[in-house]
Design a protein around this motif. Sequence first.
Motif, PDB file in Angstrom:
ATOM      1  N   PRO A 186       0.820  -1.199   0.000  1.00  0.00           N
ATOM      2  CA  PRO A 186       0.000   0.000   0.000  1.00  0.00           C
ATOM      3  C   PRO A 186       0.850   1.243   0.000  1.00  0.00           C
ATOM      4  O   PRO A 186       1.870   1.298   0.668  1.00  0.00           O
ATOM      5  CB  PRO A 186      -0.788  -0.125   1.311  1.00  0.00           C
ATOM      6  CG  PRO A 186       0.091  -0.922   2.201  1.00  0.00           C
ATOM      7  CD  PRO A 186       0.874  -1.856   1.302  1.00  0.00           C
ATOM      8  N   GLU A 210      -4.590   0.827   0.342  1.00  0.00           N
ATOM      9  CA  GLU A 210      -4.322  -0.574   0.571  1.00  0.00           C
ATOM     10  C   GLU A 210      -4.406  -1.313  -0.753  1.00  0.00           C
ATOM     11  O   GLU A 210      -5.103  -0.876  -1.670  1.00  0.00           O
ATOM     12  CB  GLU A 210      -5.361  -1.160   1.544  1.00  0.00           C
ATOM     13  CG  GLU A 210      -5.227  -0.593   2.955  1.00  0.00           C
ATOM     14  CD  GLU A 210      -6.305  -1.152   3.875  1.00  0.00           C
ATOM     15  OE1 GLU A 210      -7.133  -1.939   3.376  1.00  0.00           O
ATOM     16  OE2 GLU A 210      -6.313  -0.788   5.048  1.00  0.00           O
ATOM     17  N   ARG A 242      -5.504  -3.877  -3.611  1.00  0.00           N
ATOM     18  CA  ARG A 242      -6.746  -4.540  -3.985  1.00  0.00           C
ATOM     19  C   ARG A 242      -6.401  -5.840  -4.709  1.00  0.00           C
ATOM     20  O   ARG A 242      -5.325  -5.989  -5.255  1.00  0.00           O
ATOM     21  CB  ARG A 242      -7.588  -3.641  -4.907  1.00  0.00           C
ATOM     22  CG  ARG A 242      -8.092  -2.392  -4.209  1.00  0.00           C
ATOM     23  CD  ARG A 242      -8.924  -1.542  -5.148  1.00  0.00           C
ATOM     24  NE  ARG A 242      -9.443  -0.375  -4.453  1.00  0.00           N
ATOM     25  CZ  ARG A 242     -10.605  -0.359  -3.819  1.00  0.00           C
ATOM     26  NH1 ARG A 242     -11.336  -1.447  -3.777  1.00  0.00           N
ATOM     27  NH2 ARG A 242     -11.026   0.733  -3.210  1.00  0.00           N
ATOM     28  N   ILE A 275      -4.140  -8.025   5.320  1.00  0.00           N
ATOM     29  CA  ILE A 275      -5.156  -7.321   4.557  1.00  0.00           C
ATOM     30  C   ILE A 275      -6.047  -8.322   3.826  1.00  0.00           C
ATOM     31  O   ILE A 275      -5.562  -9.146   3.052  1.00  0.00           O
ATOM     32  CB  ILE A 275      -4.508  -6.354   3.547  1.00  0.00           C
ATOM     33  CG1 ILE A 275      -3.629  -5.336   4.285  1.00  0.00           C
ATOM     34  CG2 ILE A 275      -5.572  -5.642   2.718  1.00  0.00           C
ATOM     35  CD1 ILE A 275      -2.762  -4.499   3.381  1.00  0.00           C
ATOM     36  N   ARG A 282      -8.856  -7.647   1.464  1.00  0.00           N
ATOM     37  CA  ARG A 282      -9.427  -6.474   0.810  1.00  0.00           C
ATOM     38  C   ARG A 282     -10.902  -6.637   0.478  1.00  0.00           C
ATOM     39  O   ARG A 282     -11.680  -5.691   0.605  1.00  0.00           O
ATOM     40  CB  ARG A 282      -8.628  -6.151  -0.467  1.00  0.00           C
ATOM     41  CG  ARG A 282      -8.967  -4.790  -1.053  1.00  0.00           C
ATOM     42  CD  ARG A 282      -8.619  -3.682  -0.070  1.00  0.00           C
ATOM     43  NE  ARG A 282      -9.059  -2.372  -0.508  1.00  0.00           N
ATOM     44  CZ  ARG A 282     -10.260  -1.866  -0.238  1.00  0.00           C
ATOM     45  NH1 ARG A 282     -11.132  -2.595   0.409  1.00  0.00           N
ATOM     46  NH2 ARG A 282     -10.578  -0.655  -0.639  1.00  0.00           N
ATOM     47  N   ASP A 283     -11.339  -7.827   0.038  1.00  0.00           N
ATOM     48  CA  ASP A 283     -12.739  -7.982  -0.332  1.00  0.00           C
ATOM     49  C   ASP A 283     -13.674  -7.922   0.869  1.00  0.00           C
ATOM     50  O   ASP A 283     -14.867  -7.661   0.728  1.00  0.00           O
ATOM     51  CB  ASP A 283     -12.954  -9.279  -1.126  1.00  0.00           C
ATOM     52  CG  ASP A 283     -12.513 -10.497  -0.349  1.00  0.00           C
ATOM     53  OD1 ASP A 283     -11.304 -10.614  -0.077  1.00  0.00           O
ATOM     54  OD2 ASP A 283     -13.372 -11.326  -0.006  1.00  0.00           O
ATOM     55  N   ASP A 321     -12.820  -5.793   3.289  1.00  0.00           N
ATOM     56  CA  ASP A 321     -12.489  -4.462   3.793  1.00  0.00           C
ATOM     57  C   ASP A 321     -11.958  -4.535   5.225  1.00  0.00           C
ATOM     58  O   ASP A 321     -12.342  -3.758   6.097  1.00  0.00           O
ATOM     59  CB  ASP A 321     -13.696  -3.529   3.724  1.00  0.00           C
ATOM     60  CG  ASP A 321     -13.297  -2.054   3.848  1.00  0.00           C
ATOM     61  OD1 ASP A 321     -12.135  -1.738   3.516  1.00  0.00           O
ATOM     62  OD2 ASP A 321     -14.132  -1.240   4.277  1.00  0.00           O
ATOM     63  N   THR A 366      -8.406  -4.785   7.561  1.00  0.00           N
ATOM     64  CA  THR A 366      -6.957  -4.694   7.751  1.00  0.00           C
ATOM     65  C   THR A 366      -6.681  -4.756   9.246  1.00  0.00           C
ATOM     66  O   THR A 366      -7.264  -3.984  10.016  1.00  0.00           O
ATOM     67  CB  THR A 366      -6.390  -3.396   7.165  1.00  0.00           C
ATOM     68  OG1 THR A 366      -6.647  -3.351   5.760  1.00  0.00           O
ATOM     69  CG2 THR A 366      -4.885  -3.297   7.396  1.00  0.00           C
ATOM     70  N   GLU A 391      -5.418 -13.051   0.204  1.00  0.00           N
ATOM     71  CA  GLU A 391      -5.065 -12.305   1.401  1.00  0.00           C
ATOM     72  C   GLU A 391      -3.608 -11.857   1.271  1.00  0.00           C
ATOM     73  O   GLU A 391      -2.791 -12.514   0.635  1.00  0.00           O
ATOM     74  CB  GLU A 391      -5.276 -13.154   2.654  1.00  0.00           C
ATOM     75  CG  GLU A 391      -6.728 -13.595   2.834  1.00  0.00           C
ATOM     76  CD  GLU A 391      -6.930 -14.612   3.934  1.00  0.00           C
ATOM     77  OE1 GLU A 391      -6.156 -14.600   4.913  1.00  0.00           O
ATOM     78  OE2 GLU A 391      -7.857 -15.441   3.820  1.00  0.00           O
TER      79      GLU A 391
END
Length: 235
Positions: free
Chosen positions: A27, A32, A34, A66, A68-69, A71, A73, A211
């Motif tokens: 990031p 961050e 994706r 992280i 991401r899907d 959301d 962290t 991940e």
Amino acid sequence: MGWKGVRRAAAPAALAAAVTLVLAAPPSAGAEPRAGTSTATARQDASPTPPPPRLPRDLRGKGRWIVRDLDITVPFTWEGRNGDSQMTAGGLQYPIWFTNLIHHGTLCTLTYKWPGLNEHPCSAIPGFSLEDLNRGFENARFVGRETLRRTPQRHVNHWRVGVVFPQLPPGNHPRLPLALGDIYVDENDRGTFWQVLQFGVQNLYDPEPDEWLVMDTFEQRPGTVALPARCEPPR
């Protein structure tokens, strides 16, 4: 290289766990990574292919895990001592919390918290050590030299490790890609891991399933590895 492939004790998951890390797109400030993206910048370099990643026997580092899907962290730590190794993401106050270990030749995982998860066993697969993991890294494919755009910027060697089942010769054969790992190690030290992307069956709890781990610090000195009581073998 997380070892969440042992979340469910199945043979394909054991193979996927070897990717580790075990084992990420970096990031930039305020952002961050994706799924399927990277903020790494490729660098042209005609020098010979560097040696593959090799996880050290002793290490300690901090960063972020992280998903991401979802959301999500959460804080992340990675520690090793005398060949044992432990990853811990999140904690009691976070939406996810798990620990993965290589402990005395056994690959263990315990997921305390995860969205939609109601079972929390400790899964263990014996016969897997740091030496086994590093032997797997010896077959990694070199992707290239890159610069991770963060503060500070890090110059890294990008490697890719994959697990395909069954292992068959080239040609038109049915085969299943089980796992993929993109590993970014310091260009001057293959034992310093700055980030890892995991994609595949080792991320069974993640809808996408990919991940990332992103390290802010990484030192090659002894850390602390603690096997949870729930993972202790029966006496």
